[in-house]
Design a protein around this motif. Structure first.
Motif, PDB file in Angstrom:
ATOM      1  N   LEU A 250       0.993  -1.173  -0.060  1.00  0.00           N
ATOM      2  CA  LEU A 250      -0.014  -0.033   0.030  1.00  0.00           C
ATOM      3  C   LEU A 250       0.846   1.247   0.044  1.00  0.00           C
ATOM      4  O   LEU A 250       0.464   2.240  -0.544  1.00  0.00           O
ATOM      5  CB  LEU A 250      -1.156  -0.055   1.154  1.00  0.00           C
ATOM      6  CG  LEU A 250      -2.164  -0.939   1.095  1.00  0.00           C
ATOM      7  CD1 LEU A 250      -2.985  -1.013   2.516  1.00  0.00           C
ATOM      8  CD2 LEU A 250      -2.986  -0.556  -0.063  1.00  0.00           C
ATOM      9  N   LYS A 251       2.062   1.304   0.839  1.00  0.00           N
ATOM     10  CA  LYS A 251       2.785   2.480   0.686  1.00  0.00           C
ATOM     11  C   LYS A 251       3.635   2.686  -0.594  1.00  0.00           C
ATOM     12  O   LYS A 251       3.518   3.648  -1.244  1.00  0.00           O
ATOM     13  CB  LYS A 251       3.863   2.358   1.953  1.00  0.00           C
ATOM     14  CG  LYS A 251       3.367   2.428   3.365  1.00  0.00           C
ATOM     15  CD  LYS A 251       4.142   1.895   4.493  1.00  0.00           C
ATOM     16  CE  LYS A 251       3.392   1.843   5.551  1.00  0.00           C
ATOM     17  NZ  LYS A 251       3.979   1.116   6.789  1.00  0.00           N
ATOM     18  N   ARG A 252       3.768   1.468  -1.108  1.00  0.00           N
ATOM     19  CA  ARG A 252       4.635   1.369  -2.482  1.00  0.00           C
ATOM     20  C   ARG A 252       3.780   1.960  -3.486  1.00  0.00           C
ATOM     21  O   ARG A 252       4.268   2.847  -4.566  1.00  0.00           O
ATOM     22  CB  ARG A 252       4.754  -0.182  -2.718  1.00  0.00           C
ATOM     23  CG  ARG A 252       5.621  -0.138  -4.234  1.00  0.00           C
ATOM     24  CD  ARG A 252       7.031   0.501  -3.891  1.00  0.00           C
ATOM     25  NE  ARG A 252       7.804   0.077  -5.268  1.00  0.00           N
ATOM     26  CZ  ARG A 252       8.416  -1.053  -5.634  1.00  0.00           C
ATOM     27  NH1 ARG A 252       8.599  -2.065  -4.616  1.00  0.00           N
ATOM     28  NH2 ARG A 252       9.096  -1.142  -6.801  1.00  0.00           N
ATOM     29  N   VAL A 253       2.453   1.913  -3.400  1.00  0.00           N
ATOM     30  CA  VAL A 253       1.391   2.330  -4.324  1.00  0.00           C
ATOM     31  C   VAL A 253       1.178   3.845  -4.263  1.00  0.00           C
ATOM     32  O   VAL A 253       0.204   4.381  -4.729  1.00  0.00           O
ATOM     33  CB  VAL A 253       0.356   1.456  -4.861  1.00  0.00           C
ATOM     34  CG1 VAL A 253       0.649   0.191  -5.206  1.00  0.00           C
ATOM     35  CG2 VAL A 253      -0.588   1.373  -3.509  1.00  0.00           C
TER      36      VAL A 253
ATOM     37  N   SER B 169     -14.292  -6.328   0.666  1.00  0.00           N
ATOM     38  CA  SER B 169     -13.375  -4.919   1.094  1.00  0.00           C
ATOM     39  C   SER B 169     -13.159  -4.852   2.589  1.00  0.00           C
ATOM     40  O   SER B 169     -13.713  -5.658   3.546  1.00  0.00           O
ATOM     41  CB  SER B 169     -14.277  -3.858   0.772  1.00  0.00           C
ATOM     42  OG  SER B 169     -15.505  -3.855   1.650  1.00  0.00           O
ATOM     43  N   ILE B 170     -11.999  -4.443   3.028  1.00  0.00           N
ATOM     44  CA  ILE B 170     -11.594  -4.192   4.356  1.00  0.00           C
ATOM     45  C   ILE B 170     -11.388  -2.914   4.978  1.00  0.00           C
ATOM     46  O   ILE B 170     -11.251  -1.974   3.987  1.00  0.00           O
ATOM     47  CB  ILE B 170     -10.388  -5.298   4.623  1.00  0.00           C
ATOM     48  CG1 ILE B 170      -9.386  -4.421   3.763  1.00  0.00           C
ATOM     49  CG2 ILE B 170     -10.634  -6.678   4.371  1.00  0.00           C
ATOM     50  CD1 ILE B 170      -7.846  -5.345   3.922  1.00  0.00           C
TER      51      ILE B 170
ATOM     52  N   ALA C 185      -5.921  -3.655   6.772  1.00  0.00           N
ATOM     53  CA  ALA C 185      -4.973  -3.546   5.466  1.00  0.00           C
ATOM     54  C   ALA C 185      -3.617  -3.362   6.125  1.00  0.00           C
ATOM     55  O   ALA C 185      -2.831  -3.799   5.362  1.00  0.00           O
ATOM     56  CB  ALA C 185      -5.564  -2.596   4.629  1.00  0.00           C
ATOM     57  N   LEU C 186      -3.247  -2.375   7.018  1.00  0.00           N
ATOM     58  CA  LEU C 186      -2.007  -2.127   7.508  1.00  0.00           C
ATOM     59  C   LEU C 186      -1.525  -3.168   8.468  1.00  0.00           C
ATOM     60  O   LEU C 186      -0.490  -2.880   9.026  1.00  0.00           O
ATOM     61  CB  LEU C 186      -2.177  -0.562   7.868  1.00  0.00           C
ATOM     62  CG  LEU C 186      -2.343   0.337   6.993  1.00  0.00           C
ATOM     63  CD1 LEU C 186      -2.474   1.743   7.509  1.00  0.00           C
ATOM     64  CD2 LEU C 186      -1.186   0.469   5.877  1.00  0.00           C
TER      65      LEU C 186
ATOM     66  N   TYR D 155      -4.632 -18.888  -6.645  1.00  0.00           N
ATOM     67  CA  TYR D 155      -3.727 -18.394  -7.352  1.00  0.00           C
ATOM     68  C   TYR D 155      -4.291 -17.348  -8.288  1.00  0.00           C
ATOM     69  O   TYR D 155      -5.180 -17.349  -8.724  1.00  0.00           O
ATOM     70  CB  TYR D 155      -2.969 -19.557  -8.427  1.00  0.00           C
ATOM     71  CG  TYR D 155      -2.107 -19.321  -9.207  1.00  0.00           C
ATOM     72  CD1 TYR D 155      -0.814 -19.093  -8.953  1.00  0.00           C
ATOM     73  CD2 TYR D 155      -2.279 -18.917 -10.608  1.00  0.00           C
ATOM     74  CE1 TYR D 155       0.297 -18.858  -9.987  1.00  0.00           C
ATOM     75  CE2 TYR D 155      -1.440 -18.633 -11.694  1.00  0.00           C
ATOM     76  CZ  TYR D 155      -0.223 -18.483 -11.161  1.00  0.00           C
ATOM     77  OH  TYR D 155       0.892 -18.241 -12.105  1.00  0.00           O
ATOM     78  N   PRO D 156      -3.515 -16.258  -8.710  1.00  0.00           N
ATOM     79  CA  PRO D 156      -2.018 -16.252  -8.396  1.00  0.00           C
ATOM     80  C   PRO D 156      -1.767 -15.298  -6.873  1.00  0.00           C
ATOM     81  O   PRO D 156      -0.977 -15.688  -6.514  1.00  0.00           O
ATOM     82  CB  PRO D 156      -1.521 -15.384  -9.547  1.00  0.00           C
ATOM     83  CG  PRO D 156      -2.610 -14.648 -10.031  1.00  0.00           C
ATOM     84  CD  PRO D 156      -3.792 -15.311  -9.688  1.00  0.00           C
ATOM     85  N   VAL D 157      -3.018 -14.699  -6.438  1.00  0.00           N
ATOM     86  CA  VAL D 157      -2.712 -13.939  -5.465  1.00  0.00           C
ATOM     87  C   VAL D 157      -3.924 -13.930  -4.488  1.00  0.00           C
ATOM     88  O   VAL D 157      -5.057 -13.639  -5.111  1.00  0.00           O
ATOM     89  CB  VAL D 157      -2.240 -12.519  -5.685  1.00  0.00           C
ATOM     90  CG1 VAL D 157      -2.421 -11.722  -4.288  1.00  0.00           C
ATOM     91  CG2 VAL D 157      -0.882 -12.185  -6.482  1.00  0.00           C
ATOM     92  N   LYS D 158      -3.648 -13.973  -3.164  1.00  0.00           N
ATOM     93  CA  LYS D 158      -4.937 -14.023  -2.114  1.00  0.00           C
ATOM     94  C   LYS D 158      -4.488 -13.022  -0.914  1.00  0.00           C
ATOM     95  O   LYS D 158      -3.473 -13.098  -0.767  1.00  0.00           O
ATOM     96  CB  LYS D 158      -4.936 -15.652  -1.554  1.00  0.00           C
ATOM     97  CG  LYS D 158      -5.617 -15.376  -0.088  1.00  0.00           C
ATOM     98  CD  LYS D 158      -5.865 -16.772   0.275  1.00  0.00           C
ATOM     99  CE  LYS D 158      -6.514 -16.993   1.573  1.00  0.00           C
ATOM    100  NZ  LYS D 158      -7.201 -18.060   2.057  1.00  0.00           N
ATOM    101  N   LEU D 159      -5.404 -12.267  -0.426  1.00  0.00           N
ATOM    102  CA  LEU D 159      -4.923 -11.757   0.777  1.00  0.00           C
ATOM    103  C   LEU D 159      -5.290 -12.375   1.867  1.00  0.00           C
ATOM    104  O   LEU D 159      -6.303 -12.842   2.135  1.00  0.00           O
ATOM    105  CB  LEU D 159      -5.759 -10.277   0.771  1.00  0.00           C
ATOM    106  CG  LEU D 159      -5.112  -9.347   1.802  1.00  0.00           C
ATOM    107  CD1 LEU D 159      -4.009  -8.494   1.299  1.00  0.00           C
ATOM    108  CD2 LEU D 159      -6.199  -8.210   2.283  1.00  0.00           C
ATOM    109  N   ARG D 160      -4.459 -12.941   2.605  1.00  0.00           N
ATOM    110  CA  ARG D 160      -4.242 -13.405   3.870  1.00  0.00           C
ATOM    111  C   ARG D 160      -4.238 -12.638   5.251  1.00  0.00           C
ATOM    112  O   ARG D 160      -3.180 -11.895   5.487  1.00  0.00           O
ATOM    113  CB  ARG D 160      -3.224 -14.519   3.842  1.00  0.00           C
ATOM    114  CG  ARG D 160      -3.049 -15.183   5.310  1.00  0.00           C
ATOM    115  CD  ARG D 160      -4.329 -16.273   5.390  1.00  0.00           C
ATOM    116  NE  ARG D 160      -4.538 -16.582   6.731  1.00  0.00           N
ATOM    117  CZ  ARG D 160      -5.272 -16.709   7.609  1.00  0.00           C
ATOM    118  NH1 ARG D 160      -6.537 -16.623   7.104  1.00  0.00           N
ATOM    119  NH2 ARG D 160      -5.272 -17.159   8.765  1.00  0.00           N
ATOM    120  N   MET D 161      -5.300 -12.641   5.939  1.00  0.00           N
ATOM    121  CA  MET D 161      -5.309 -12.041   7.176  1.00  0.00           C
ATOM    122  C   MET D 161      -6.018 -13.021   8.240  1.00  0.00           C
ATOM    123  O   MET D 161      -7.025 -13.265   8.364  1.00  0.00           O
ATOM    124  CB  MET D 161      -6.377 -10.802   7.053  1.00  0.00           C
ATOM    125  CG  MET D 161      -6.194  -9.844   6.192  1.00  0.00           C
ATOM    126  SD  MET D 161      -7.767  -8.580   5.779  1.00  0.00           S
ATOM    127  CE  MET D 161      -8.807  -9.732   4.733  1.00  0.00           C
TER     128      MET D 161
END
Ligand code: MTE
Ligand code: MO
Length: 263
Positions: free
Chosen positions: A169-172, A192-193, A198-199, A220-226
């Motif tokens: 998030l900081k990178r974008v 949505s979160i 998120a941080l 695949y290819p990407v999952k948000l893991r919390m």
């Protein structure tokens, strides 16, 4: 005590508790005592109000459920501790095989082409470029063994690795004061979160499962893991991420699942 009488009493209690909770929320919850009171009373009060309404008419049940769920979101948001870590486990406790779940069956698992896949980033971000899988692999990585809890009544321990989402998030150049981060998935799932989650240091843009490339079944290819949120808040097969102040809802959330979905 007969049912009608009991329902009237619990309804009144429920409304009073909710009013008190809102008053406390608007004053900001700082002292631990207040936080504890709120957590205790809202849980009991919420249940009481629910049972009170369920004995009257069907229409108001929906309304009551929705409004309790919104209050519940605010309470969970206020009580969420951005520095408190979810438990982690040794590799020996990983659940094998790890369960699959989606709003469809295993025969319909989405096959995403990782070579052409790009992660779209939009909304309140300064850098709207899309990211390839190798871009994400070039970022810092972290790996954790945590427990996934599904509202359908099962939980399982798994190991996910990938980019710390706060780094991404900081990178974008995301507006870190925005309220929501939304996710659109290749299977048309969406969720949505809140920005605080998120941080959170354990929130990971996962590229691997158990040391291997994230399998199709696990997103695949990407999952948000919390590990601080219930299973349905963890989007698989992500294709787009957006930062917004407009409430985005979600696939299950729009059907009545609580939006904050803390675990
Ligand atoms: N894209 C997408 N993500 C999703 C879902 C889905 O149907 N599609 N289901 C959610 C639910 S309810 C759960 S419990 C977990 C299951 O993840 P798993 O298959 O890795 O166990 O994914 C969540 N994320
Ligand atoms: Mo789930």
């Amino acid at each position: 005590m007969n049912i009608t009488k009991r329902s009237a009493i619990v309804s009144v209690d429920g409304v009073a508790v909710v009013k008190e909770a809102l008053k406390l929320l608007s004053r900001r919850i700082e002292q631990p005592a207040r936080r504890a009171f709120l957590q205790r009373s809202l849980t009991l009060g919420g249940v009481a109000l629910l049972s009170g309404c369920s004995l009257t008419d069907g229409d108001s049940v929906e309304t009551a459920l929705a409004s309790i769920s919104r209050i519940n979101d605010r309470v969970q948001g206020a009580l969420f501790d951005p520095n408190r870590l979810a438990p982690t486990y040794p590799d020996s406790m990983i659940t094998r095989p790890f369960p699959f779940n989606a709003y469809y069956g295993e025969s319909e698992i989405r096959q995403v082409d990782g070579d052409t896949w790009r992660l779209e980033v939009t909304g309140l971000v300064s850098d709207k470029r899309s990211w390839s899988l190798s871009d994400l692999h070039a970022m810092p990585q972290q790996e954790q063994v945590t427990r996934h809890i599904c509202v359908e009544g099962w939980s399982a321990v798994g190991k996910w690795g990938g980019v710390p989402f706060s780094h991404f998030l900081k990178r974008v150049g995301a507006d870190l004061n925005a309220k929501y981060v939304g996710f659109k998935c290749a299977d048309d799932y969406h969720t949505s979160i809140d920005m605080a989650t998120a941080l959170h240091p354990q929130t990971t843009l996962a590229l691997t499962y158990d040391g291997q490339v994230l399998p199709a079944r696990y997103g695949y290819p990407v999952k948000l893991r919390m590990p601080t949120k219930l299973g349905y808040k963890n989007p698989k097969h992500i294709r787009a991420i957006y930062v917004t102040n407009i409430y985005p809802g979600g696939y299950w959330e729009d059907q009545g699942y609580n939006w904050f979905g803390g675990s």
